[in-house]
Scaffold this motif. Structure first.
Motif, mmCIF file in Angstrom:
data_model
loop_
_atom_site.group_PDB
_atom_site.id
_atom_site.type_symbol
_atom_site.label_atom_id
_atom_site.label_comp_id
_atom_site.label_asym_id
_atom_site.label_seq_id
_atom_site.Cartn_x
_atom_site.Cartn_y
_atom_site.Cartn_z
ATOM 1 N N GLN A 180 0.790 -1.116 -0.105
ATOM 2 C CA GLN A 180 0.184 -0.062 -0.016
ATOM 3 C C GLN A 180 0.830 1.154 0.008
ATOM 4 O OE1 GLN A 180 -2.021 -0.963 3.599
ATOM 5 N NE2 GLN A 180 -3.611 -2.014 2.763
ATOM 6 N N LYS A 181 0.746 1.873 -1.256
ATOM 7 C CA LYS A 181 1.664 3.066 -1.039
ATOM 8 C C LYS A 181 0.813 4.191 -0.548
ATOM 9 C CE LYS A 181 4.129 6.049 -4.575
ATOM 10 N NZ LYS A 181 4.513 6.296 -5.807
ATOM 11 N N VAL A 182 1.264 5.134 0.287
ATOM 12 C CA VAL A 182 0.424 6.286 1.135
ATOM 13 C C VAL A 182 0.256 7.344 0.572
ATOM 14 C CG1 VAL A 182 0.661 7.512 3.211
ATOM 15 C CG2 VAL A 182 1.252 5.336 3.259
ATOM 16 N N ARG A 183 -0.535 7.810 0.327
ATOM 17 C CA ARG A 183 -0.962 9.032 -0.338
ATOM 18 C C ARG A 183 -0.926 10.269 0.700
ATOM 19 N NH1 ARG A 183 -3.874 9.734 -4.933
ATOM 20 N NH2 ARG A 183 -3.299 8.298 -6.642
ATOM 21 N N GLU A 184 -1.768 9.816 2.132
ATOM 22 C CA GLU A 184 -1.990 10.783 3.010
ATOM 23 C C GLU A 184 -2.208 10.249 4.446
ATOM 24 O OE1 GLU A 184 -4.085 15.231 2.842
ATOM 25 O OE2 GLU A 184 -5.559 13.507 2.912
ATOM 26 N N ILE A 185 -1.901 10.736 5.318
ATOM 27 C CA ILE A 185 -2.258 10.509 6.576
ATOM 28 C C ILE A 185 -3.062 11.399 7.439
ATOM 29 C CG2 ILE A 185 -1.408 9.301 8.887
ATOM 30 C CD1 ILE A 185 0.823 8.121 7.370
ATOM 31 N N ARG A 186 -4.282 11.199 7.773
ATOM 32 C CA ARG A 186 -5.032 11.990 8.581
ATOM 33 C C ARG A 186 -5.411 11.655 10.133
ATOM 34 N NH1 ARG A 186 -8.203 16.097 5.719
ATOM 35 N NH2 ARG A 186 -7.714 16.032 3.579
#
Length: 218
Positions: A74-80
């Motif tokens: 899983q390639k991370v786009r954004e972490i909120r």
């Protein structure tokens, strides 16, 4: 409020029992919830550093990278984080067929008995279906299984695939003129499948298509 000034760091989040924080993993572009797992400060830092999801296994008592053995990373786009800073929402690009160890696209593929309105499950989300189908086409392109119709379209003459798209377009037109909604739906699905095949063959992605459509919507 200055959002940048008030943004929290890894050490500022509220970790629960055993120093863990739940992380909801969501497919970028479609919003499909893929899985829920747990992180601690170290695995979250590793996720930020590498750009791929890392979690803490409560049963095995060790760190693990999603897809480390299967390749379905899983390639991370954004972490909120949420308003209480005790839950994470991680937007990713899921590689491979899906996130679930069962082979399903999402870990949430079952419906609780008696919970569906009128006894029927909700209709599948179009975005999630397209992502899943496109993933299958990508695997077909890599594996090229024999006796596969998709393999034939991917490896045969390009003109044959383009002719098929033209034929399916005509079928959509005729179904629309007939006023048969069920037939029209079937023919549109056929056309969309062949369009995704030509995208796969020519190296275009769903992100490319999304960017083009978003530009037109403006």
């Amino acid at each position: 409020m200055d959002k940048e000034r008030d943004a929290l760091g890894i050490g500022d989040l509220k970790y629960g029992e055993h120093g863990l924080i739940p992380a909801v993993v969501q497919q970028a572009g479609t919003g499909e919830v893929l899985m829920v797992a747990y992180m601690n400060a170290e695995s979250l830092a590793k996720t930020v550093e590498t750009g791929y999801t890392w979690f803490w296994s409560r049963s095995r008592r060790k760190y693990w990278q999603k897809g480390e053995s299967s390749g379905h990373v899983q390639k991370v786009r954004e972490i909120r984080y949420d308003c209480d800073a005790d839950t994470l929402l991680i937007t990713v690009d899921q590689e491979g067929p899906g996130a679930c160890h069962t082979g399903e696209r999402s870990c949430f593929y079952r419906v609780l008995e008696g919970s569906a309105r009128d006894g029927e499950s909700a209709a599948p989300e179009l975005g999630a279906v397209l992502v899943g189908l496109f993933g299958v086409l990508q695997r077909r392109k890599q594996e090229l299984p024999e006796d596969s119709y998709t393999t034939k379209l991917l490896t045969g003459p390009l003109d044959s695939l383009l002719k098929k798209i033209a034929e399916e377009s005509g079928e959509v037109i005729m179904a629309a003129k007939d006023g048969d909604a069920g037939h029209l739906r079937y023919e549109i699905a056929d056309l969309v499948y062949h369009l995704l095949v030509v995208m796969t063959r020519e190296g275009l992605t769903l992100e490319d298509l999304a960017a083009e459509l978003e530009g037109r919507s403006k």
